[in-house]
Motif scaffolding. Structure first.
Motif, PDB file in Angstrom:
ATOM      1  N   ILE A 108       0.958  -1.311   0.233  1.00  9.90           N
ATOM      2  CA  ILE A 108       0.031   0.085   0.101  1.00  9.90           C
ATOM      3  C   ILE A 108       0.806   1.181  -0.085  1.00  9.90           C
ATOM      4  CG2 ILE A 108      -1.891   1.222   1.251  1.00  9.90           C
ATOM      5  CD1 ILE A 108      -2.894  -1.301   2.470  1.00  9.90           C
ATOM      6  N   LYS A 109       0.498   2.096  -1.020  1.00  6.88           N
ATOM      7  CA  LYS A 109       1.506   3.205  -1.275  1.00  6.88           C
ATOM      8  C   LYS A 109       2.999   2.735  -1.176  1.00  6.88           C
ATOM      9  CE  LYS A 109      -2.184   6.462  -0.042  1.00  6.88           C
ATOM     10  NZ  LYS A 109      -2.486   7.680   0.852  1.00  6.88           N
ATOM     11  N   ASP A 110       3.388   1.702  -1.773  1.00 11.50           N
ATOM     12  CA  ASP A 110       4.923   1.415  -1.803  1.00 11.50           C
ATOM     13  C   ASP A 110       5.476   0.848  -0.504  1.00 11.50           C
ATOM     14  OD1 ASP A 110       4.921   2.424  -4.588  1.00 11.50           O
ATOM     15  OD2 ASP A 110       5.382   4.220  -3.990  1.00 11.50           O
ATOM     16  N   ARG A 111       4.673   0.373   0.418  1.00  5.55           N
ATOM     17  CA  ARG A 111       4.942  -0.051   1.702  1.00  5.55           C
ATOM     18  C   ARG A 111       4.485  -1.469   1.744  1.00  5.55           C
ATOM     19  NH1 ARG A 111       4.494   3.592   6.925  1.00  5.55           N
ATOM     20  NH2 ARG A 111       2.461   3.264   6.771  1.00  5.55           N
ATOM     21  N   LEU A 112       5.218  -2.401   1.981  1.00  4.67           N
ATOM     22  CA  LEU A 112       4.686  -3.841   2.203  1.00  4.67           C
ATOM     23  C   LEU A 112       4.029  -3.722   3.685  1.00  4.67           C
ATOM     24  CD1 LEU A 112       7.707  -5.778   1.267  1.00  4.67           C
ATOM     25  CD2 LEU A 112       5.651  -5.617  -0.078  1.00  4.67           C
ATOM     26  N   GLU A 113       2.647  -4.406   3.551  1.00  2.00           N
ATOM     27  CA  GLU A 113       1.730  -4.331   4.657  1.00  2.00           C
ATOM     28  C   GLU A 113       1.454  -5.805   4.966  1.00  2.00           C
ATOM     29  OE1 GLU A 113       0.629  -1.840   6.364  1.00  2.00           O
ATOM     30  OE2 GLU A 113       1.325  -0.161   5.219  1.00  2.00           O
ATOM     31  N   ILE A 114       1.312  -6.687   4.217  1.00  2.00           N
ATOM     32  CA  ILE A 114       1.028  -8.121   4.225  1.00  2.00           C
ATOM     33  C   ILE A 114       1.965  -9.011   3.607  1.00  2.00           C
ATOM     34  CG2 ILE A 114      -0.842  -9.998   4.079  1.00  2.00           C
ATOM     35  CD1 ILE A 114      -2.795  -7.850   4.523  1.00  2.00           C
ATOM     36  N   GLY A 115       2.205 -10.037   4.120  1.00  2.00           N
ATOM     37  CA  GLY A 115       3.104 -11.118   3.344  1.00  2.00           C
ATOM     38  C   GLY A 115       2.777 -12.478   4.057  1.00  2.00           C
ATOM     39  N   VAL A 116       2.275 -13.238   2.752  1.00  2.00           N
ATOM     40  CA  VAL A 116       1.868 -14.544   2.870  1.00  2.00           C
ATOM     41  C   VAL A 116       2.812 -15.499   2.058  1.00  2.00           C
ATOM     42  CG1 VAL A 116      -0.050 -16.403   2.827  1.00  2.00           C
ATOM     43  CG2 VAL A 116      -0.383 -14.090   3.725  1.00  2.00           C
ATOM     44  N   VAL A 117       3.366 -16.455   2.723  1.00  2.00           N
ATOM     45  CA  VAL A 117       3.862 -17.780   1.969  1.00  2.00           C
ATOM     46  C   VAL A 117       3.468 -19.003   2.320  1.00  2.00           C
ATOM     47  CG1 VAL A 117       6.308 -18.999   1.213  1.00  2.00           C
ATOM     48  CG2 VAL A 117       6.031 -16.527   1.555  1.00  2.00           C
ATOM     49  N   GLU A 129       2.281  -9.308   9.210  1.00  2.00           N
ATOM     50  CA  GLU A 129       1.389  -8.312   8.981  1.00  2.00           C
ATOM     51  C   GLU A 129       2.232  -6.887   9.419  1.00  2.00           C
ATOM     52  OE1 GLU A 129      -3.059  -8.511   9.783  1.00  2.00           O
ATOM     53  OE2 GLU A 129      -2.058  -9.809  11.104  1.00  2.00           O
ATOM     54  N   ARG A 130       2.413  -6.055   8.659  1.00  2.00           N
ATOM     55  CA  ARG A 130       3.587  -5.033   9.177  1.00  2.00           C
ATOM     56  C   ARG A 130       2.983  -4.295  10.650  1.00  2.00           C
ATOM     57  NH1 ARG A 130       4.153   0.573   9.244  1.00  2.00           N
ATOM     58  NH2 ARG A 130       2.029   0.900   8.322  1.00  2.00           N
ATOM     59  N   ALA A 216       6.434 -10.877  -0.359  1.00  2.00           N
ATOM     60  CA  ALA A 216       6.116 -11.575   1.076  1.00  2.00           C
ATOM     61  C   ALA A 216       7.112 -12.003   1.949  1.00  2.00           C
ATOM     62  CB  ALA A 216       5.188 -12.763   0.506  1.00  2.00           C
ATOM     63  N   GLY A 217       8.530 -12.615   1.426  1.00  2.00           N
ATOM     64  CA  GLY A 217       9.366 -12.862   2.241  1.00  2.00           C
ATOM     65  C   GLY A 217      10.057 -11.857   2.794  1.00  2.00           C
ATOM     66  N   MET A 218      10.404 -10.792   2.120  1.00  2.00           N
ATOM     67  CA  MET A 218      10.993  -9.671   2.733  1.00  2.00           C
ATOM     68  C   MET A 218      10.270  -9.159   4.076  1.00  2.00           C
ATOM     69  SD  MET A 218      11.937  -7.633  -0.580  1.00  2.00           S
ATOM     70  CE  MET A 218      12.518  -6.104   0.296  1.00  2.00           C
ATOM     71  N   LEU A 219       8.827  -9.138   4.041  1.00  2.00           N
ATOM     72  CA  LEU A 219       8.042  -8.396   5.126  1.00  2.00           C
ATOM     73  C   LEU A 219       8.175  -9.512   6.265  1.00  2.00           C
ATOM     74  CD1 LEU A 219       6.350  -6.306   6.061  1.00  2.00           C
ATOM     75  CD2 LEU A 219       4.321  -7.645   5.355  1.00  2.00           C
ATOM     76  N   LEU A 220       8.061 -10.716   5.757  1.00  2.00           N
ATOM     77  CA  LEU A 220       8.462 -11.828   6.876  1.00  2.00           C
ATOM     78  C   LEU A 220       9.620 -11.798   7.792  1.00  2.00           C
ATOM     79  CD1 LEU A 220       6.911 -14.964   4.860  1.00  2.00           C
ATOM     80  CD2 LEU A 220       6.054 -14.345   7.006  1.00  2.00           C
ATOM     81  N   ILE A 221      10.544 -11.391   6.930  1.00  2.00           N
ATOM     82  CA  ILE A 221      12.184 -11.388   7.589  1.00  2.00           C
ATOM     83  C   ILE A 221      12.035  -9.983   8.605  1.00  2.00           C
ATOM     84  CG2 ILE A 221      14.417 -10.911   7.493  1.00  2.00           C
ATOM     85  CD1 ILE A 221      14.262 -12.612   5.011  1.00  2.00           C
TER      86      ILE A 221
END
Length: 268
Positions: A108-117, A129-130, A216-221
């Motif tokens: 959302i607006k270039d910011r990762l908010e949710i990641g699912v793997v 979730e951010r 998704a993986g980036m947000l998870l980390i």
């Protein structure tokens, strides 16, 4: 989980369940070559269609970027864009190797908010979730406590689709190997990054990825307490395709080890 996360999870499970069922009749699939060592099958396309259908029903005005369908819709004022890889690890899947995943992220607006793997073969669902952390099924995730490369387990991926950066990658591989760590190349970047978040890998690096491989993986980390950047330590991994992730100290050690071997032509 938020309503947005619930939709992401529902879509990932729907695609993963389909891939599991289809995996029992791989010989029936039509397979095409998109480029050197880059394959797509009916399974990829149908898995993505199922994901997109679920998202579209819930959020018809959201933009979508998918590996197979490309960009769909324009990013509206709310700035929401779903980034989808319906089958990360296609070559493994088509050969019956149990290392593949479904990756869905919401930006959302270039910011990762949710990641699912989602790893359907092991029924392992990684969700971030951010600002709310990361989980594997019902367990909170934390990156490992590894503080140095010596003794670490590091994931990677070869630039197999394009040999443009093969020489630079080979030099980084040699340098990381000499640092005394164990290197693993499994074939699904999304799952590799999720494993860093889970503490199974202590770090990861790869060149030439696409946004759907890593979002998704980036947000998870990050939500598991790790660090992920581009290969020069900046925030342009989604644009350059070159990514390094890990625990705080392993990430820095990877950067320090890799940087001297990067060619001048590698995207900064």
């Amino acid at each position: 989980m938020s309503p947005l996360t619930t939709i992401a999870v529902r879509a990932a499970r729907a695609a993963g369940d389909f891939l599991l069922r289809t995996g029992e009749r791989l010989h029936e699939l039509r397979i095409e070559m998109k480029g050197p060592n880059d394959f797509v099958s009916d399974a990829d396309r149908e898995a993505e269609r199922r994901i997109v259908d679920i998202i579209r029903r819930a959020y018809p005005d959201h933009a979508i970027l998918g590996e197979e369908g490309g960009a769909q819709g324009e990013v509206a004022s709310h700035g929401a864009r779903w980034i989808i890889d319906p089958l990360d690890g296609t070559t493994n899947y088509l050969h019956g190797l149990p290392w593949y995943s479904v990756s869905i992220a919401l930006e959302i607006k270039d910011r990762l908010e949710i990641g699912v793997v989602y790893d359907p073969g092991r029924n392992e669902l990684f969700v971030a979730e951010r600002g709310k952390g990361a989980r594997l099924n019902d367990r909170r995730l934390r990156a490992s406590g590894q503080a140095k490369l010596a003794g670490a387990v590091i994931g990677t991926g070869f630039p197999f689709k394009s040999h443009q950066h093969l020489d630079a990658y080979t030099e980084t591989f040699k340098a990381v190997s000499r640092a005394g760590c164990a290197i693993r190349r499994a074939g699904s970047a999304a799952l590799d990054l999720a494993y860093v978040a889970a503490g199974r890998f202590d770090g990861f690096w790869e060149l030439g990825l696409q946004p759907w491989d890593m979002a998704a993986g980036m947000l998870l980390i990050r939500e598991a307490g790790g660090v992920v950047t581009d290969i020069r330590g900046g925030d342009r991994a989604m644009k350059t395709g070159n990514v390094v992730g890990g625990t705080l100290r392993v990430h820095q050690a990877l950067l320090d080890t890799i940087k001297p071997h990067l060619g001048a032509d590698l995207p900064a």
